[in-house]
Design a protein around this motif. Structure first.
Motif, PDB file in Angstrom:
ATOM      1  N   ALA A  37       0.833  -1.205   0.000  1.00 41.96           N
ATOM      2  CA  ALA A  37       0.000   0.000   0.000  1.00 41.96           C
ATOM      3  C   ALA A  37       0.868   1.256   0.000  1.00 41.96           C
ATOM      4  CB  ALA A  37      -0.912  -0.006   1.230  1.00 41.96           C
ATOM      5  N   PRO A  38       0.327   2.363  -0.493  1.00 34.73           N
ATOM      6  CA  PRO A  38       1.075   3.628  -0.454  1.00 34.73           C
ATOM      7  C   PRO A  38       1.562   3.934   0.963  1.00 34.73           C
ATOM      8  CG  PRO A  38      -0.881   3.885  -1.801  1.00 34.73           C
ATOM      9  CD  PRO A  38      -0.987   2.539  -1.135  1.00 34.73           C
ATOM     10  N   GLY A  39       2.834   4.325   1.066  1.00 35.45           N
ATOM     11  CA  GLY A  39       3.433   4.648   2.355  1.00 35.45           C
ATOM     12  C   GLY A  39       3.886   3.463   3.174  1.00 35.45           C
ATOM     13  N   ILE A  57       5.195  -4.471 -11.378  1.00 35.08           N
ATOM     14  CA  ILE A  57       4.147  -4.492 -12.404  1.00 35.08           C
ATOM     15  C   ILE A  57       3.161  -3.333 -12.263  1.00 35.08           C
ATOM     16  CG2 ILE A  57       4.391  -6.921 -12.948  1.00 35.08           C
ATOM     17  CD1 ILE A  57       2.015  -7.540 -11.222  1.00 35.08           C
ATOM     18  N   ALA A  58       3.229  -2.608 -11.146  1.00 36.04           N
ATOM     19  CA  ALA A  58       2.408  -1.402 -10.985  1.00 36.04           C
ATOM     20  C   ALA A  58       2.983  -0.567  -9.852  1.00 36.04           C
ATOM     21  CB  ALA A  58       0.955  -1.749 -10.686  1.00 36.04           C
ATOM     22  N   GLY A  59       2.856   0.745  -9.973  1.00 37.56           N
ATOM     23  CA  GLY A  59       3.273   1.641  -8.903  1.00 37.56           C
ATOM     24  C   GLY A  59       4.733   2.055  -8.994  1.00 37.56           C
ATOM     25  N   VAL A  73      10.002   1.760 -10.856  1.00 39.04           N
ATOM     26  CA  VAL A  73       8.688   2.028 -11.433  1.00 39.04           C
ATOM     27  C   VAL A  73       8.246   0.789 -12.208  1.00 39.04           C
ATOM     28  CG1 VAL A  73       9.031   4.532 -11.605  1.00 39.04           C
ATOM     29  CG2 VAL A  73       9.664   3.069 -13.524  1.00 39.04           C
ATOM     30  N   GLU A  74       7.006   0.817 -12.647  1.00 36.38           N
ATOM     31  CA  GLU A  74       6.459  -0.278 -13.442  1.00 36.38           C
ATOM     32  C   GLU A  74       7.409  -0.653 -14.570  1.00 36.38           C
ATOM     33  OE1 GLU A  74       2.713  -0.944 -16.484  1.00 36.38           O
ATOM     34  OE2 GLU A  74       2.506   0.524 -14.863  1.00 36.38           O
ATOM     35  N   GLY A  75       7.668  -1.954 -14.717  1.00 36.79           N
ATOM     36  CA  GLY A  75       8.552  -2.457 -15.762  1.00 36.79           C
ATOM     37  C   GLY A  75       9.966  -2.728 -15.306  1.00 36.79           C
ATOM     38  N   ASP A  93       1.394   6.979  -4.868  1.00 38.39           N
ATOM     39  CA  ASP A  93       0.056   7.159  -4.302  1.00 38.39           C
ATOM     40  C   ASP A  93      -0.925   6.071  -4.730  1.00 38.39           C
ATOM     41  OD1 ASP A  93      -0.174   7.950  -6.922  1.00 38.39           O
ATOM     42  OD2 ASP A  93      -0.922   9.950  -6.503  1.00 38.39           O
ATOM     43  N   ILE A  94      -0.411   5.011  -5.379  1.00 40.53           N
ATOM     44  CA  ILE A  94      -1.223   3.832  -5.705  1.00 40.53           C
ATOM     45  C   ILE A  94      -0.491   2.604  -5.171  1.00 40.53           C
ATOM     46  CG2 ILE A  94      -2.198   4.914  -7.777  1.00 40.53           C
ATOM     47  CD1 ILE A  94      -0.330   3.050  -9.438  1.00 40.53           C
ATOM     48  N   PRO A  95      -1.175   1.467  -5.018  1.00 40.56           N
ATOM     49  CA  PRO A  95      -0.475   0.268  -4.564  1.00 40.56           C
ATOM     50  C   PRO A  95       0.661  -0.111  -5.509  1.00 40.56           C
ATOM     51  CG  PRO A  95      -2.842  -0.038  -4.397  1.00 40.56           C
ATOM     52  CD  PRO A  95      -2.623   1.252  -5.145  1.00 40.56           C
TER      53      PRO A  95
END
Length: 117
Positions: A37-39, A57-59, A73-75, A93-95
């Motif tokens: 989760a964020p933070g 894969i995300a965030g 970062v993603e990738g 700010d996203i998972p």
């Protein structure tokens, strides 16, 4: 469907998500999927007997490998070598979601030790 047998929360803040092998009744390798989760953070820890590849894969976040901090970062893919402390913080700010692909290394037993309390 292969279901995780461990606690759904790992290393302080990584939520283990289900993963499904659609055509392998016995998975050929160990792959896990996690959400942070964020933070929140994956606590600093160290393994023996295995290396891990973390595929983001995300965030976004910051991975710590030994004394080095690396933005991710993603990738991105991060190698966590055996005997080197590693952790991750979601700075976005996203998972942050990542795959963990495990590679046993030699005959040494696989262990995991938490370094953050």
């Amino acid at each position: 469907m292969t279901k995780p047998s461990q606690s759904p929360i790992m290393h302080g803040g990584a939520e283990r998500l289900p993963i499904r092998w659609v055509n392998a009744p016995i998975p050929p390798t160990v792959i896990s999927r996690y959400r942070v989760a964020p933070g929140k953070s994956v606590s600093l820890h160290v393994h023996t007997g295995k290396a891990e590849n973390w595929v983001i894969i995300a965030g976004s976040g910051v991975v710590r490998i030994g004394e080095e901090s690396i933005p991710v970062v993603e990738g991105d893919i991060v190698l966590t070598p055996p005997t080197v402390p590693h952790g991750l913080t979601n700075t976005g700010d996203i998972p942050l979601i990542f795959l963990n692909i495990v590679h046993p290394t030699g005959d040494e037993p696989i262990t995991s030790v938490e370094l953050d309390s």
